[in-house]
Design an enzyme around this catalytic site. Sequence first.
Site, PDB file in Angstrom:
ATOM      1  N   ASP A   1      43.527  32.929  31.590  1.00 24.10           N
ATOM      2  CA  ASP A   1      42.631  32.637  30.460  1.00 24.10           C
ATOM      3  C   ASP A   1      43.387  32.851  29.156  1.00 24.10           C
ATOM      4  O   ASP A   1      43.260  32.069  28.206  1.00 24.10           O
ATOM      5  CB  ASP A   1      41.383  33.525  30.495  1.00 24.10           C
ATOM      6  CG  ASP A   1      40.235  32.864  31.248  1.00 24.10           C
ATOM      7  OD1 ASP A   1      40.535  32.110  32.207  1.00 24.10           O
ATOM      8  OD2 ASP A   1      39.064  33.083  30.902  1.00 24.10           O
TER       9      ASP A   1
ATOM     10  N   LYS B   1      50.390  46.954  37.515  1.00 25.78           N
ATOM     11  CA  LYS B   1      49.964  48.124  36.731  1.00 25.78           C
ATOM     12  C   LYS B   1      50.331  49.350  37.572  1.00 25.78           C
ATOM     13  O   LYS B   1      49.471  50.170  37.921  1.00 25.78           O
ATOM     14  CB  LYS B   1      48.453  48.026  36.456  1.00 25.78           C
ATOM     15  CG  LYS B   1      47.904  49.078  35.526  1.00 25.78           C
ATOM     16  CD  LYS B   1      48.424  48.989  34.108  1.00 25.78           C
ATOM     17  CE  LYS B   1      47.908  50.146  33.259  1.00 25.78           C
ATOM     18  NZ  LYS B   1      48.587  50.252  31.950  1.00 25.78           N
TER      19      LYS B   1
ATOM     20  N   ASP C   1      49.390  45.281  30.666  1.00 21.95           N
ATOM     21  CA  ASP C   1      49.076  45.436  29.239  1.00 21.95           C
ATOM     22  C   ASP C   1      50.232  44.916  28.377  1.00 21.95           C
ATOM     23  O   ASP C   1      50.027  44.205  27.391  1.00 21.95           O
ATOM     24  CB  ASP C   1      48.723  46.894  28.890  1.00 21.95           C
ATOM     25  CG  ASP C   1      49.589  47.907  29.622  1.00 21.95           C
ATOM     26  OD1 ASP C   1      50.303  47.524  30.571  1.00 21.95           O
ATOM     27  OD2 ASP C   1      49.586  49.087  29.237  1.00 21.95           O
TER      28      ASP C   1
ATOM     29  N   ASP D   1      44.141  35.937  37.254  1.00 22.97           N
ATOM     30  CA  ASP D   1      42.967  35.284  36.667  1.00 22.97           C
ATOM     31  C   ASP D   1      42.890  35.583  35.176  1.00 22.97           C
ATOM     32  O   ASP D   1      42.698  34.677  34.349  1.00 22.97           O
ATOM     33  CB  ASP D   1      41.707  35.778  37.387  1.00 22.97           C
ATOM     34  CG  ASP D   1      40.463  35.056  36.910  1.00 22.97           C
ATOM     35  OD1 ASP D   1      40.541  33.830  36.705  1.00 22.97           O
ATOM     36  OD2 ASP D   1      39.416  35.712  36.727  1.00 22.97           O
TER      37      ASP D   1
ATOM     38  N   TYR E   1      23.051  54.300  47.835  1.00 20.48           N
ATOM     39  CA  TYR E   1      21.907  54.777  47.029  1.00 20.48           C
ATOM     40  C   TYR E   1      21.609  53.838  45.861  1.00 20.48           C
ATOM     41  O   TYR E   1      21.587  54.270  44.691  1.00 20.48           O
ATOM     42  CB  TYR E   1      22.157  56.203  46.495  1.00 20.48           C
ATOM     43  CG  TYR E   1      22.749  57.156  47.495  1.00 20.48           C
ATOM     44  CD1 TYR E   1      22.129  57.369  48.724  1.00 20.48           C
ATOM     45  CD2 TYR E   1      23.927  57.846  47.211  1.00 20.48           C
ATOM     46  CE1 TYR E   1      22.683  58.243  49.653  1.00 20.48           C
ATOM     47  CE2 TYR E   1      24.482  58.721  48.118  1.00 20.48           C
ATOM     48  CZ  TYR E   1      23.863  58.907  49.350  1.00 20.48           C
ATOM     49  OH  TYR E   1      24.422  59.763  50.250  1.00 20.48           O
TER      50      TYR E   1
HETATM   51  N1  GGG Z   1      36.782  25.826  37.995  1.00 15.53           N
HETATM   52  C1  GGG Z   1      36.912  27.185  38.227  1.00 15.53           C
HETATM   53  C2  GGG Z   1      35.662  27.971  38.130  1.00 15.53           C
HETATM   54  O1  GGG Z   1      34.562  27.483  38.239  1.00 15.53           O
HETATM   55  N2  GGG Z   1      35.841  29.233  37.905  1.00 15.53           N
HETATM   56  C3  GGG Z   1      34.769  30.130  37.821  1.00 15.53           C
HETATM   57  C4  GGG Z   1      35.229  31.521  37.950  1.00 15.53           C
HETATM   58  O2  GGG Z   1      34.548  32.403  37.480  1.00 15.53           O
HETATM   59  N3  GGG Z   1      36.353  31.750  38.598  1.00 15.53           N
HETATM   60  C5  GGG Z   1      36.878  33.025  38.804  1.00 15.53           C
HETATM   61  C6  GGG Z   1      38.148  32.970  39.544  1.00 15.53           C
HETATM   62  O3  GGG Z   1      38.735  31.909  39.735  1.00 15.53           O
HETATM   63  O4  GGG Z   1      38.586  34.045  39.924  1.00 15.53           O
END
Ligand code: GGG
Length: 358
Positions: A250, A189, A222, A246, A145
């Site tokens: 970061d 988790k 966490d 992922d 939907y």
């Molecule tokens: N060089 C890696 C790239 O372009 N990553 C973009 C991105 O959003 N990656 C998410 C991921 O690797 O899960």
Amino acid sequence: MTTLRVAVIPGDGIGCEVTPAAIRVLEAAAERFRFGFEWRHFPWGSEHYFQHGLMMPPDAIDQLRPFDAIFFGAVGDPRLQDNVTLNGLLLPIRRRFDQYACVRPAVLYPGVRCPLAGKKSGEIDFVVVRENTEGEYAQIGGILYPGGPHEVAVQSAMFTRHGTERVIRFAFDLARRRNRKRLLTSVTKSNAQGFSMGFWDRVFTDVAREYPDVRTESLLVDAACMDLVRRPEDFDVIVASNLFGDILTDLSAAITGSLGLAPSANLNPGRTFPSMFEPVHGSAPDIAGRGIANPMAAVLAGAMMLDFLGESAAAQAVEKSVVQTLADRSGITPDLGGNGTTATATDRIVANVASAAP
Ligand code: GGG
């Protein structure tokens, strides 16, 4: 003389700036260590989508299969939804080439300012192994939907015993090979997601029995985020699912000074298909086209590629040249507090590759 055949996909945004920079460094290493490269460029990404309606052609996987490795830049364009770009280019390559172990080192190098108080260079040195072919990225789900008041969105995560065991085993082997703290931390988790993550915890305990010489630790994601800030020096190897891996990487890039320093290897450990090497960072539309992107994450990804392809002396020379450039702080880019450009940082690294002691 060995010739390494590499498929190059610069992709989008700063991917098109850092990839040629890294190739300059890798060519300098090849000249010094007497091997060759054959680069073949594939202009796939968002511009390809605007022209052809697809991020890469339907036979892209067949075109990439014969190469020794794939060197990837970045994907993402503000004019397109990120799930279109990611699922049209990067994720299918990782899945189709069974690049199940995504290896992401996090090192605090000399000369780099750490945002955490009191941490010295060398104190932070760990690797995150991210499961790379299933989990939360399995692309199972749908919308019902669409757009209406009763719209339903379903996205399922998929965890298989085969997929979970093999990535955990890879991480144990890496902890052994690194021979530093011999500690493997599993991040889940399972208090909230008892089926999938409880399953992961059980597999982790099962596989751990094969590695009595490696200490283990299990953390909720966490708590892991908190501990990466509070006590990053305690980690050695971390293994986590696709999504958590992922997110954690970061964070680990941030605590080691810059996303511009974080490399990544998407490995097919059995070498049945090419592996792919890329910076962790994305296309960074905010700085694309300004010539100030840090090339070091791409260069270090190139070093990981050299190591995987058997050119370990060249790989070490490339990493040392980045470390020297960081220590000198000459030519470095604004993300590291410098006022250099992609070109000046690359010039310094290339010069260091040529002059570094063997
Ligand atoms: N060089 C890696 C790239 O372009 N990553 C973009 C991105 O959003 N990656 C998410 C991921 O690797 O899960």
